[in-house]
Design a protein around this motif. Structure first.
Motif, PDB file in Angstrom:
ATOM      1  N   GLU A 108       0.807  -1.215   0.000  1.00  0.00           N
ATOM      2  CA  GLU A 108       0.000   0.000   0.000  1.00  0.00           C
ATOM      3  C   GLU A 108       0.844   1.271   0.000  1.00  0.00           C
ATOM      4  OE1 GLU A 108      -0.158  -2.150   2.784  1.00  0.00           O
ATOM      5  OE2 GLU A 108      -1.678  -3.431   1.919  1.00  0.00           O
ATOM      6  N   LEU A 109       2.131   1.135   0.204  1.00  0.00           N
ATOM      7  CA  LEU A 109       2.982   2.308   0.374  1.00  0.00           C
ATOM      8  C   LEU A 109       2.964   3.269  -0.812  1.00  0.00           C
ATOM      9  CD1 LEU A 109       4.867   3.760   2.311  1.00  0.00           C
ATOM     10  CD2 LEU A 109       6.764   2.472   1.323  1.00  0.00           C
ATOM     11  N   PRO A 110       3.142   2.820  -2.038  1.00  0.00           N
ATOM     12  CA  PRO A 110       3.125   3.786  -3.147  1.00  0.00           C
ATOM     13  C   PRO A 110       1.829   4.590  -3.207  1.00  0.00           C
ATOM     14  CG  PRO A 110       3.984   1.683  -3.908  1.00  0.00           C
ATOM     15  CD  PRO A 110       3.475   1.480  -2.514  1.00  0.00           C
ATOM     16  N   GLY A 111       0.712   3.917  -2.986  1.00  0.00           N
ATOM     17  CA  GLY A 111      -0.581   4.618  -2.996  1.00  0.00           C
ATOM     18  C   GLY A 111      -0.671   5.637  -1.863  1.00  0.00           C
ATOM     19  N   LEU A 112      -0.209   5.248  -0.666  1.00  0.00           N
ATOM     20  CA  LEU A 112      -0.228   6.172   0.470  1.00  0.00           C
ATOM     21  C   LEU A 112       0.662   7.388   0.209  1.00  0.00           C
ATOM     22  CD1 LEU A 112      -0.044   3.632   3.429  1.00  0.00           C
ATOM     23  CD2 LEU A 112      -1.978   5.097   2.836  1.00  0.00           C
ATOM     24  N   LEU A 113       1.816   7.159  -0.375  1.00  0.00           N
ATOM     25  CA  LEU A 113       2.721   8.271  -0.673  1.00  0.00           C
ATOM     26  C   LEU A 113       2.113   9.220  -1.697  1.00  0.00           C
ATOM     27  CD1 LEU A 113       6.160   6.416  -0.747  1.00  0.00           C
ATOM     28  CD2 LEU A 113       5.309   7.954   1.013  1.00  0.00           C
ATOM     29  N   ARG A 114       1.480   8.660  -2.726  1.00  0.00           N
ATOM     30  CA  ARG A 114       0.814   9.519  -3.719  1.00  0.00           C
ATOM     31  C   ARG A 114      -0.291  10.339  -3.068  1.00  0.00           C
ATOM     32  NH1 ARG A 114       1.649   5.224  -7.225  1.00  0.00           N
ATOM     33  NH2 ARG A 114      -0.330   4.279  -6.656  1.00  0.00           N
ATOM     34  N   GLU A 115      -1.050   9.685  -2.217  1.00  0.00           N
ATOM     35  CA  GLU A 115      -2.145  10.363  -1.523  1.00  0.00           C
ATOM     36  C   GLU A 115      -1.618  11.506  -0.650  1.00  0.00           C
ATOM     37  OE1 GLU A 115      -5.304   8.942   1.797  1.00  0.00           O
ATOM     38  OE2 GLU A 115      -5.009   7.571   0.093  1.00  0.00           O
ATOM     39  N   MET A 116      -0.530  11.251   0.070  1.00  0.00           N
ATOM     40  CA  MET A 116       0.064  12.288   0.919  1.00  0.00           C
ATOM     41  C   MET A 116       0.592  13.437   0.072  1.00  0.00           C
ATOM     42  SD  MET A 116       2.047   9.923   3.740  1.00  0.00           S
ATOM     43  CE  MET A 116       2.907  11.277   4.466  1.00  0.00           C
ATOM     44  N   GLU A 117       1.220  13.119  -1.054  1.00  0.00           N
ATOM     45  CA  GLU A 117       1.740  14.156  -1.946  1.00  0.00           C
ATOM     46  C   GLU A 117       0.598  14.984  -2.533  1.00  0.00           C
ATOM     47  OE1 GLU A 117       4.550  16.416  -4.095  1.00  0.00           O
ATOM     48  OE2 GLU A 117       4.620  15.244  -2.258  1.00  0.00           O
ATOM     49  N   ASP A 118      -0.511  14.343  -2.906  1.00  0.00           N
ATOM     50  CA  ASP A 118      -1.675  15.068  -3.429  1.00  0.00           C
ATOM     51  C   ASP A 118      -2.221  16.035  -2.371  1.00  0.00           C
ATOM     52  OD1 ASP A 118      -1.490  13.749  -5.828  1.00  0.00           O
ATOM     53  OD2 ASP A 118      -3.084  12.282  -5.383  1.00  0.00           O
ATOM     54  N   LYS A 119      -2.316  15.579  -1.138  1.00  0.00           N
ATOM     55  CA  LYS A 119      -2.811  16.439  -0.048  1.00  0.00           C
ATOM     56  C   LYS A 119      -1.865  17.609   0.178  1.00  0.00           C
ATOM     57  CE  LYS A 119      -5.445  13.015   2.530  1.00  0.00           C
ATOM     58  NZ  LYS A 119      -5.559  12.263   3.771  1.00  0.00           N
ATOM     59  N   ARG A 120      -0.574  17.343   0.110  1.00  0.00           N
ATOM     60  CA  ARG A 120       0.395  18.425   0.293  1.00  0.00           C
ATOM     61  C   ARG A 120       0.262  19.466  -0.810  1.00  0.00           C
ATOM     62  NH1 ARG A 120       5.018  20.195  -1.552  1.00  0.00           N
ATOM     63  NH2 ARG A 120       5.257  18.537  -3.074  1.00  0.00           N
ATOM     64  N   LEU A 121       0.111  18.994  -2.053  1.00  0.00           N
ATOM     65  CA  LEU A 121      -0.040  19.922  -3.170  1.00  0.00           C
ATOM     66  C   LEU A 121      -1.335  20.727  -3.067  1.00  0.00           C
ATOM     67  CD1 LEU A 121       1.255  17.666  -6.089  1.00  0.00           C
ATOM     68  CD2 LEU A 121       2.406  19.640  -5.070  1.00  0.00           C
ATOM     69  N   GLN A 122      -2.415  20.080  -2.642  1.00  0.00           N
ATOM     70  CA  GLN A 122      -3.688  20.783  -2.439  1.00  0.00           C
ATOM     71  C   GLN A 122      -3.536  21.855  -1.367  1.00  0.00           C
ATOM     72  OE1 GLN A 122      -6.576  17.813  -1.474  1.00  0.00           O
ATOM     73  NE2 GLN A 122      -6.749  17.053  -3.593  1.00  0.00           N
ATOM     74  N   GLU A 123      -2.878  21.526  -0.302  1.00  0.00           N
ATOM     75  CA  GLU A 123      -2.663  22.477   0.800  1.00  0.00           C
ATOM     76  C   GLU A 123      -1.834  23.665   0.314  1.00  0.00           C
ATOM     77  OE1 GLU A 123      -3.633  23.733   4.366  1.00  0.00           O
ATOM     78  OE2 GLU A 123      -4.308  21.795   3.610  1.00  0.00           O
ATOM     79  N   GLU A 124      -0.810  23.409  -0.482  1.00  0.00           N
ATOM     80  CA  GLU A 124       0.024  24.491  -1.011  1.00  0.00           C
ATOM     81  C   GLU A 124      -0.787  25.406  -1.926  1.00  0.00           C
ATOM     82  OE1 GLU A 124       3.554  23.254  -3.025  1.00  0.00           O
ATOM     83  OE2 GLU A 124       4.478  22.496  -1.183  1.00  0.00           O
ATOM     84  N   SER A 125      -1.632  24.817  -2.781  1.00  0.00           N
ATOM     85  CA  SER A 125      -2.413  25.644  -3.690  1.00  0.00           C
ATOM     86  C   SER A 125      -3.448  26.477  -2.930  1.00  0.00           C
ATOM     87  CB  SER A 125      -3.095  24.799  -4.767  1.00  0.00           C
ATOM     88  OG  SER A 125      -4.069  23.957  -4.208  1.00  0.00           O
ATOM     89  N   ARG A 126      -3.995  25.970  -1.828  1.00  0.00           N
ATOM     90  CA  ARG A 126      -4.924  26.748  -0.996  1.00  0.00           C
ATOM     91  C   ARG A 126      -4.201  27.949  -0.384  1.00  0.00           C
ATOM     92  NH1 ARG A 126      -7.347  21.850   2.231  1.00  0.00           N
ATOM     93  NH2 ARG A 126      -8.371  20.832   0.491  1.00  0.00           N
ATOM     94  N   ARG A 127      -2.998  27.722   0.081  1.00  0.00           N
ATOM     95  CA  ARG A 127      -2.216  28.829   0.684  1.00  0.00           C
ATOM     96  C   ARG A 127      -1.921  29.897  -0.350  1.00  0.00           C
ATOM     97  NH1 ARG A 127       1.990  25.050   3.433  1.00  0.00           N
ATOM     98  NH2 ARG A 127       0.628  24.039   4.917  1.00  0.00           N
ATOM     99  N   GLU A 128      -1.593  29.470  -1.581  1.00  0.00           N
ATOM    100  CA  GLU A 128      -1.265  30.440  -2.625  1.00  0.00           C
ATOM    101  C   GLU A 128      -2.492  31.258  -3.030  1.00  0.00           C
ATOM    102  OE1 GLU A 128       0.429  28.193  -5.790  1.00  0.00           O
ATOM    103  OE2 GLU A 128       2.295  27.809  -4.679  1.00  0.00           O
ATOM    104  N   GLU A 129      -3.696  30.668  -2.929  1.00  0.00           N
ATOM    105  CA  GLU A 129      -4.927  31.359  -3.292  1.00  0.00           C
ATOM    106  C   GLU A 129      -5.291  32.453  -2.293  1.00  0.00           C
ATOM    107  OE1 GLU A 129      -7.896  28.350  -3.696  1.00  0.00           O
ATOM    108  OE2 GLU A 129      -7.001  27.529  -5.524  1.00  0.00           O
TER     109      GLU A 129
END
Length: 130
Positions: A108-129
């Motif tokens: 499950e690790l690759p999927g979990l890492l992708r999920e964490m990276e997606d959440k991080r990117l979403q959080e960054e884009s919210r901050r930039e907005e």
């Protein structure tokens, strides 16, 4: 015998092919240098290499192989004192086999890492907005 407080030794570990590098091993201050003290001093000097063995399990000889007949410890002790050219061999039993390392593969690790990276990117884009 008590004139010198060190001796040259070469560590020979069963099952390990290594260079024979003489090392000075020192007798603890205030102790009489006998074979038991030498084994304890060698255990302290080569700590990590001898972590698997007690000092009492070490043997001492003038030979690099254990094939020679056992020598009287009193003879070995008398060989240490008068001659700084004498090198003694400390023989250690083989280390116990290492247990295989458990596999670090987590399906499950690759999927979990992708999920964490997606959440991080979403959080960054919210901050930039903001």
């Amino acid at each position: 015998m008590a004139e010198r407080d060190w001796v040259w030794v070469v560590l020979k570990r069963e099952g390990v092919d290594e260079n024979e590098v003489p090392t000075q091993v020192y007798c603890p201050v205030g102790r009489f240098f006998n074979i038991d003290t030498l084994k304890k001093a060698a255990k302290a000097e080569f700590g990590q290499l001898l972590a698997h063995v007690a000092a009492a399990q070490l043997s001492v000889s003038r030979s690099a192989t254990r094939d020679d007949p056992a020598e009287d410890p009193r003879t070995l002790v008398s060989a240490i004192a008068p001659n700084p050219d004498v090198t003694l061999y400390i023989h250690a039993p083989a280390a116990p086999p290492q247990a295989p390392v458990a596999s670090m593969a987590i399906p499950e690790l690759p999927g979990l890492l992708r999920e964490m990276e997606d959440k991080r990117l979403q959080e960054e884009s919210r901050r930039e907005e903001r």
